[in-house]
Design an enzyme around this catalytic site. Sequence first.
Site, PDB file in Angstrom:
ATOM      1  N   CYS A 191       0.856  -1.198   0.000  1.00  0.00           N
ATOM      2  CA  CYS A 191       0.000   0.000   0.000  1.00  0.00           C
ATOM      3  C   CYS A 191       0.885   1.239   0.000  1.00  0.00           C
ATOM      4  CB  CYS A 191      -0.926  -0.007   1.214  1.00  0.00           C
ATOM      5  SG  CYS A 191      -1.846   1.527   1.390  1.00  0.00           S
TER       6      CYS A 191
ATOM      7  N   HIS B 253      -4.585   1.348   8.305  1.00  0.00           N
ATOM      8  CA  HIS B 253      -5.013   1.006   6.944  1.00  0.00           C
ATOM      9  C   HIS B 253      -6.484   0.601   6.940  1.00  0.00           C
ATOM     10  CE1 HIS B 253      -4.583  -0.336   2.750  1.00  0.00           C
ATOM     11  NE2 HIS B 253      -5.535  -1.178   3.110  1.00  0.00           N
TER      12      HIS B 253
ATOM     13  N   ASN C 164     -12.952   9.724  -2.732  1.00  0.00           N
ATOM     14  CA  ASN C 164     -13.446   8.785  -3.735  1.00  0.00           C
ATOM     15  C   ASN C 164     -13.528   7.408  -3.089  1.00  0.00           C
ATOM     16  OD1 ASN C 164     -13.511  10.686  -5.913  1.00  0.00           O
ATOM     17  ND2 ASN C 164     -11.287  10.542  -6.046  1.00  0.00           N
TER      18      ASN C 164
ATOM     19  N   HIS D 284      -6.505   3.084   0.198  1.00  0.00           N
ATOM     20  CA  HIS D 284      -6.268   3.410   1.612  1.00  0.00           C
ATOM     21  C   HIS D 284      -7.039   4.703   1.843  1.00  0.00           C
ATOM     22  CE1 HIS D 284      -3.259   3.755   5.192  1.00  0.00           C
ATOM     23  NE2 HIS D 284      -4.137   4.765   5.300  1.00  0.00           N
TER      24      HIS D 284
ATOM     25  N   HIS E 218      -8.618   8.098   2.241  1.00  0.00           N
ATOM     26  CA  HIS E 218      -7.992   9.424   2.237  1.00  0.00           C
ATOM     27  C   HIS E 218      -9.002  10.471   1.806  1.00  0.00           C
ATOM     28  CE1 HIS E 218      -7.352   7.600  -1.734  1.00  0.00           C
ATOM     29  NE2 HIS E 218      -7.479   8.819  -2.232  1.00  0.00           N
TER      30      HIS E 218
ATOM     31  N   HIS F 131      -9.217  14.240   0.040  1.00  0.00           N
ATOM     32  CA  HIS F 131      -8.568  15.322  -0.702  1.00  0.00           C
ATOM     33  C   HIS F 131      -9.071  16.642  -0.115  1.00  0.00           C
ATOM     34  CE1 HIS F 131      -7.416  12.712  -4.248  1.00  0.00           C
ATOM     35  NE2 HIS F 131      -8.424  12.002  -3.784  1.00  0.00           N
TER      36      HIS F 131
HETATM   37  P1  5GP Z   1      -7.675   8.767  -5.453  1.00  0.00           P
HETATM   38  O1  5GP Z   1      -7.486   8.700  -6.938  1.00  0.00           O
HETATM   39  O2  5GP Z   1      -7.513   7.387  -4.827  1.00  0.00           O
HETATM   40  O3  5GP Z   1      -8.905   9.463  -4.998  1.00  0.00           O
HETATM   41  O4  5GP Z   1      -6.495   9.661  -4.889  1.00  0.00           O
HETATM   42  C1  5GP Z   1      -5.186   9.213  -4.803  1.00  0.00           C
HETATM   43  C2  5GP Z   1      -4.287  10.417  -4.884  1.00  0.00           C
HETATM   44  O5  5GP Z   1      -2.995  10.037  -4.443  1.00  0.00           O
HETATM   45  C3  5GP Z   1      -4.117  10.976  -6.309  1.00  0.00           C
HETATM   46  O6  5GP Z   1      -4.584  12.326  -6.348  1.00  0.00           O
HETATM   47  C4  5GP Z   1      -2.603  10.867  -6.565  1.00  0.00           C
HETATM   48  O7  5GP Z   1      -2.097  11.977  -7.253  1.00  0.00           O
HETATM   49  C5  5GP Z   1      -2.029  10.752  -5.163  1.00  0.00           C
HETATM   50  N1  5GP Z   1      -0.799   9.983  -5.084  1.00  0.00           N
HETATM   51  C6  5GP Z   1      -0.568   8.742  -5.627  1.00  0.00           C
HETATM   52  N2  5GP Z   1       0.671   8.326  -5.324  1.00  0.00           N
HETATM   53  C7  5GP Z   1       1.228   9.315  -4.569  1.00  0.00           C
HETATM   54  C8  5GP Z   1       2.521   9.461  -3.963  1.00  0.00           C
HETATM   55  O8  5GP Z   1       3.397   8.594  -4.035  1.00  0.00           O
HETATM   56  N3  5GP Z   1       2.739  10.603  -3.268  1.00  0.00           N
HETATM   57  C9  5GP Z   1       1.790  11.586  -3.146  1.00  0.00           C
HETATM   58  N4  5GP Z   1       2.125  12.666  -2.440  1.00  0.00           N
HETATM   59  N5  5GP Z   1       0.569  11.479  -3.708  1.00  0.00           N
HETATM   60  C10 5GP Z   1       0.300  10.361  -4.411  1.00  0.00           C
HETATM   61 ZN    ZN Z   2      -2.480   1.416   3.524  1.00  0.00          ZN
END
Ligand code: 5GP
Ligand code: ZN
Length: 113
Positions: free
Chosen positions: A3, A45, A86, A97, A99, A101
């Site tokens: 992860c 997690h 999301n 995992h 999160h 935004h």
């Molecule tokens: P999701 O698409 O799951 O809603 O959001 C995941 C977010 O994690 C994306 O906006 C992506 O840019 C960010 N992200 C993915 N890998 C990394 C990383 O290694 N470091 C950071 N800082 N952000 C990441």
């Molecule tokens: Zn995780």
Amino acid sequence: MDCIFCRIIAGEIPSAKVLENEEVVAFHDIHPAAPIHVLVVPKTHVESIQALSEATFPLLLPIHAAIREVAVLTGIAESGYRVISNCGEGAGQSVPHLHYHVLGGRNLGEKLL
Ligand code: 5GP
Ligand code: ZN
């Protein structure tokens, strides 16, 4: 551990941290969608909102407290910000995992609803 956010939490992958406490870490998104784009992540997690259970519901309190703190620290508490989580691949969740935004620093006028 496969992860990516658990690896960031463990310090195995570097990140630009905004805050960290016992329960939560917040760091700048690597592909920002706004001038301020911070991810608020529980250290435990949990896959998504849908995967929350009685045991992990208490994480929502420190997550919300951290969101407010991130807004103050990044200077968007007054101008306003949007919080998005999301949930599931169909919604565009790419990291499984939990999160949140936190987006701000520009006019976020385009509303989904
Ligand atoms: P999701 O698409 O799951 O809603 O959001 C995941 C977010 O994690 C994306 O906006 C992506 O840019 C960010 N992200 C993915 N890998 C990394 C990383 O290694 N470091 C950071 N800082 N952000 C990441
Ligand atoms: Zn995780």
